[in-house]
Design an enzyme around this catalytic site. Structure first.
Site, PDB file in Angstrom:
ATOM      1  N   CYS A  88     -10.242  -2.807 111.707  1.00 45.28           N
ATOM      2  CA  CYS A  88      -9.920  -2.528 113.121  1.00 45.28           C
ATOM      3  C   CYS A  88     -11.107  -2.799 114.045  1.00 45.28           C
ATOM      4  CB  CYS A  88      -9.445  -1.094 113.289  1.00 45.28           C
ATOM      5  SG  CYS A  88      -8.006  -0.724 112.265  1.00 45.28           S
ATOM      6  N   CYS A 211      -1.040   9.717 116.856  1.00 45.02           N
ATOM      7  CA  CYS A 211      -1.332   8.433 116.191  1.00 45.02           C
ATOM      8  C   CYS A 211      -1.285   7.272 117.165  1.00 45.02           C
ATOM      9  CB  CYS A 211      -0.279   8.145 115.116  1.00 45.02           C
ATOM     10  SG  CYS A 211      -0.123   9.435 113.874  1.00 45.02           S
ATOM     11  N   SER A 212      -2.174   6.295 116.957  1.00 46.56           N
ATOM     12  CA  SER A 212      -2.017   5.023 117.667  1.00 46.56           C
ATOM     13  C   SER A 212      -0.795   4.328 117.071  1.00 46.56           C
ATOM     14  CB  SER A 212      -3.261   4.162 117.490  1.00 46.56           C
ATOM     15  OG  SER A 212      -3.504   3.917 116.114  1.00 46.56           O
ATOM     16  N   LYS A 333      -4.363   4.960 121.445  1.00 50.57           N
ATOM     17  CA  LYS A 333      -3.180   5.818 121.388  1.00 50.57           C
ATOM     18  C   LYS A 333      -2.057   5.341 122.304  1.00 50.57           C
ATOM     19  CE  LYS A 333      -0.156   8.765 120.899  1.00 50.57           C
ATOM     20  NZ  LYS A 333       0.721   7.666 121.282  1.00 50.57           N
ATOM     21  N   HIS A 337      -2.591  -0.596 119.785  1.00 41.21           N
ATOM     22  CA  HIS A 337      -3.667  -0.955 118.852  1.00 41.21           C
ATOM     23  C   HIS A 337      -3.283  -2.152 117.973  1.00 41.21           C
ATOM     24  CE1 HIS A 337      -7.033  -0.642 116.249  1.00 41.21           C
ATOM     25  NE2 HIS A 337      -6.590   0.239 115.385  1.00 41.21           N
TER      26      HIS A 337
HETATM   27  N1  COA Z   1       3.037   7.047 119.740  1.00 40.06           N
HETATM   28  C1  COA Z   1       4.126   7.233 120.522  1.00 40.06           C
HETATM   29  N2  COA Z   1       5.365   6.788 120.195  1.00 40.06           N
HETATM   30  C2  COA Z   1       5.459   6.085 119.054  1.00 40.06           C
HETATM   31  C3  COA Z   1       4.374   5.838 118.207  1.00 40.06           C
HETATM   32  C4  COA Z   1       3.125   6.358 118.580  1.00 40.06           C
HETATM   33  N3  COA Z   1       2.056   6.173 117.824  1.00 40.06           N
HETATM   34  N4  COA Z   1       4.790   5.116 117.144  1.00 40.06           N
HETATM   35  C5  COA Z   1       6.101   4.906 117.333  1.00 40.06           C
HETATM   36  N5  COA Z   1       6.513   5.489 118.478  1.00 40.06           N
HETATM   37  C6  COA Z   1       7.863   5.536 119.014  1.00 40.06           C
HETATM   38  C7  COA Z   1       8.546   4.194 118.985  1.00 40.06           C
HETATM   39  O1  COA Z   1       8.359   3.511 120.202  1.00 40.06           O
HETATM   40  C8  COA Z   1       9.988   4.591 118.763  1.00 40.06           C
HETATM   41  O2  COA Z   1      10.515   5.020 120.004  1.00 40.06           O
HETATM   42  P1  COA Z   1      12.034   4.665 120.396  1.00 40.06           P
HETATM   43  O3  COA Z   1      12.863   5.334 119.329  1.00 40.06           O
HETATM   44  O4  COA Z   1      12.173   5.261 121.766  1.00 40.06           O
HETATM   45  O5  COA Z   1      12.111   3.172 120.354  1.00 40.06           O
HETATM   46  C9  COA Z   1       9.891   5.813 117.875  1.00 40.06           C
HETATM   47  O6  COA Z   1       8.581   6.389 118.137  1.00 40.06           O
HETATM   48  C10 COA Z   1      10.014   5.529 116.407  1.00 40.06           C
HETATM   49  O7  COA Z   1       9.271   4.377 116.121  1.00 40.06           O
HETATM   50  P2  COA Z   1       8.998   3.891 114.651  1.00 40.06           P
HETATM   51  O8  COA Z   1       8.380   2.528 114.682  1.00 40.06           O
HETATM   52  O9  COA Z   1      10.234   4.088 113.832  1.00 40.06           O
HETATM   53  O10 COA Z   1       7.902   4.942 114.183  1.00 40.06           O
HETATM   54  P3  COA Z   1       7.454   5.224 112.730  1.00 40.06           P
HETATM   55  O11 COA Z   1       7.696   6.655 112.458  1.00 40.06           O
HETATM   56  O12 COA Z   1       7.970   4.219 111.781  1.00 40.06           O
HETATM   57  O13 COA Z   1       5.844   4.970 112.867  1.00 40.06           O
HETATM   58  C11 COA Z   1       3.655   5.874 112.903  1.00 40.06           C
HETATM   59  C12 COA Z   1       5.051   5.900 113.518  1.00 40.06           C
HETATM   60  C13 COA Z   1       2.799   6.905 113.587  1.00 40.06           C
HETATM   61  C14 COA Z   1       3.719   6.187 111.394  1.00 40.06           C
HETATM   62  C15 COA Z   1       3.053   4.437 113.084  1.00 40.06           C
HETATM   63  O14 COA Z   1       2.999   4.163 114.459  1.00 40.06           O
HETATM   64  C16 COA Z   1       1.676   4.312 112.477  1.00 40.06           C
HETATM   65  O15 COA Z   1       1.539   4.067 111.282  1.00 40.06           O
HETATM   66  N6  COA Z   1       0.607   4.444 113.286  1.00 40.06           N
HETATM   67  C17 COA Z   1      -0.741   4.346 112.787  1.00 40.06           C
HETATM   68  C18 COA Z   1      -1.195   2.934 112.750  1.00 40.06           C
HETATM   69  C19 COA Z   1      -2.569   2.826 112.097  1.00 40.06           C
HETATM   70  O16 COA Z   1      -2.817   3.453 111.067  1.00 40.06           O
HETATM   71  N7  COA Z   1      -3.467   2.012 112.656  1.00 40.06           N
HETATM   72  C20 COA Z   1      -4.766   1.825 112.119  1.00 40.06           C
HETATM   73  C21 COA Z   1      -5.604   2.988 112.412  1.00 40.06           C
HETATM   74  S1  COA Z   1      -7.127   3.016 111.539  1.00 40.06           S
END
Ligand code: COA
Length: 388
Positions: A88, A211-212, A333, A337
């Site tokens: 990242c 979470c981002s 966030k 990202h």
């Molecule tokens: N913040 C706010 N809303 C979020 C979000 C977040 N981080 N991630 C997803 N959403 C929203 C989506 O827009 C979607 O909204 P909608 O239903 O209105 O369209 C809903 O939440 C579900 O989205 P989805 O893609 O199914 O979420 P998910 O549960 O599969 O994934 C996380 C969510 C947090 C697990 C995923 O975003 C993630 O893995 N984040 C971390 C990424 C990471 O690790 N980066 C590197 C860091 S070192």
């Protein structure tokens, strides 16, 4: 190194919108950001001597490797084009490589960019891919994920220093508030502490809104030698300090779970080179991949004492209008990202702030800014200091 000589100018910035880009591929995003930066710098493509492109995982996420040459190909140039990878922190490191290439005397004008296209895969596949940035044998193979790793840090910080769950939530609320003023941000909706606490649990204590997200996007900067900057623009921004440090890939090997030593080392190097201290910084973009990461950055970058980050945030110091605004872009966030692009986007935001072009999220009178980009759970950190 002689501090007075450590200056490279930023004369152009370019961004795409961050979020889900179903209609654009990785190459379209990279080119869009690059063209925006060239236009902003008012230079001609042929004036660029070299390119450094930050990208973490295009091979696994889109099947496309060899990004440096791909970008050169798309713009029809035969200049040296190098892909830079540090998870990242790929974007921050591409910036550092670009500026070192200018300081070495090799190049006069360099394009540094970052791009990532993540949303074409399922979140499960993205999670597995991202874990390539952690220790595969000791962490990935055991079933840990990045939310899991940062949750361990959050729990330990809460245990050792009395940091409250609400302190973490306040960071997310603040970053969504800032993103509501940023037209390129993925999430421009404001949220409340209660919403963060009640959103879906991802890795205890971190919920969805800690979470981002998974994002697509690209960003680019045009750098040049300090002495030719005024030829292109009346308001160049200078990079006056750069620091990079490494740490263990695996969290279990670290001396402490509540600080990132790579951040501490990289920032001290950058402060020293720039001849500034935390009290001199007016605006900072930090790596808030999870809310706990921003809280640790507040402490590790020297803005609050160890263990006092929660209180510092609760007092409103890191909000726009506060003592030292953190993540005016909305941070990872809420701005989003796209991992390889993040470090360059952070630099674009700080340059906008120092030029006085950040619109509703402008930090009044900002003169010195900083960026902090982290790879993995802190195995790489890259910090830059910018001055008007
Ligand atoms: N913040 C706010 N809303 C979020 C979000 C977040 N981080 N991630 C997803 N959403 C929203 C989506 O827009 C979607 O909204 P909608 O239903 O209105 O369209 C809903 O939440 C579900 O989205 P989805 O893609 O199914 O979420 P998910 O549960 O599969 O994934 C996380 C969510 C947090 C697990 C995923 O975003 C993630 O893995 N984040 C971390 C990424 C990471 O690790 N980066 C590197 C860091 S070192």
């Amino acid at each position: 190194m002689d501090n007075s000589k450590f200056r490279v100018a930023v004369i152009g910035i370019g961004l795409t919108k961050f979020g889900e880009h179903w209609e654009k591929g990785l190459r379209n995003l990279a080119i869009e950001a690059g063209v925006n930066a060239v236009t902003d710098a008012k230079i001609e493509g042929k004036e660029i001597d070299a390119m450094y492109i930050g990208n973490m995982a295009s091979g696994r996420l889109t099947g496309q490797e060899h990004l440096g040459a791909l970008v050169a190909d798309q713009i029809g140039m035969n200049i040296p084009a190098t892909r830079v990878e540090a998870a990242c922190a790929s974007g921050g490191l591409a910036l550092r490589q670009g500026l070192l290439s200018i300081l070495s005397g090799q190049h006069n004008v360099v394009l540094v960019g970052g791009a990532e296209k993540m949303t074409d895969m399922s979140v499960d596949q993205v999670t597995t891919t991202l874990m390539g940035a952690a220790d595969e044998e000791w962490e990935g193979f055991q079933g840990l994920t990045f939310p899991g790793l940062y949750a361990l840090m959050a729990r330990r910080h809460m245990h050792d220093y009395g940091t409250r769950r609400e302190h973490l939530a306040m960071i997310s609320v603040k970053n969504h508030e800032h993103a509501s003023m940023n037209p390129i941000a993925q999430f421009q909706n404001k949220i409340t502490v209660d919403q963060v606490l009640k959103s879906t649990m991802v890795a205890d204590p971190l919920t969805l809104l800690d979470c981002s997200p998974v994002s697509d996007g690209a960003a680019a900067l045009i750098l040049c030698r300090e002495d030719i900057a005024k030829k292109y623009t009346d308001n160049p921004v200078y990079i006056v300090g750069s620091g990079q440090a490494s740490d263990t890939l695996a969290l279990a090997q670290r001396k402490s779970l509540t600080r990132l030593d790579a951040t501490i080392m990289a920032s001290r190097a950058a402060y020293k080179q720039a001849g500034v201290a935390p009290k001199d910084i007016n605006v900072v973009e930090v790596h808030d991949c999870f809310t706990i990461a921003e809280l640790m950055a507040v402490e590790d970058l020297g803005f609050a004492e160890k263990g006092k980050g929660g209180k510092f945030i609760e007092e409103g110091n890191t909000k726009l209008g506060g003592k030292i605004p953190f993540n005016t872009s909305g941070g990872l966030k809420a701005c989003g990202h796209p991992v390889g692009a993040t470090g360059i986007k952070q630099a674009c935001e700080v340059v906008m702030q120092l030029r006085g072009e950040a619109g509703a999220r402008q930090v009044k009178g900002a003169e010195i800014g900083m960026t902090h980009n982290v790879g993995g759970s802190g195995a790489t950190a890259v910090v830059h200091v910018f001055k008007k």
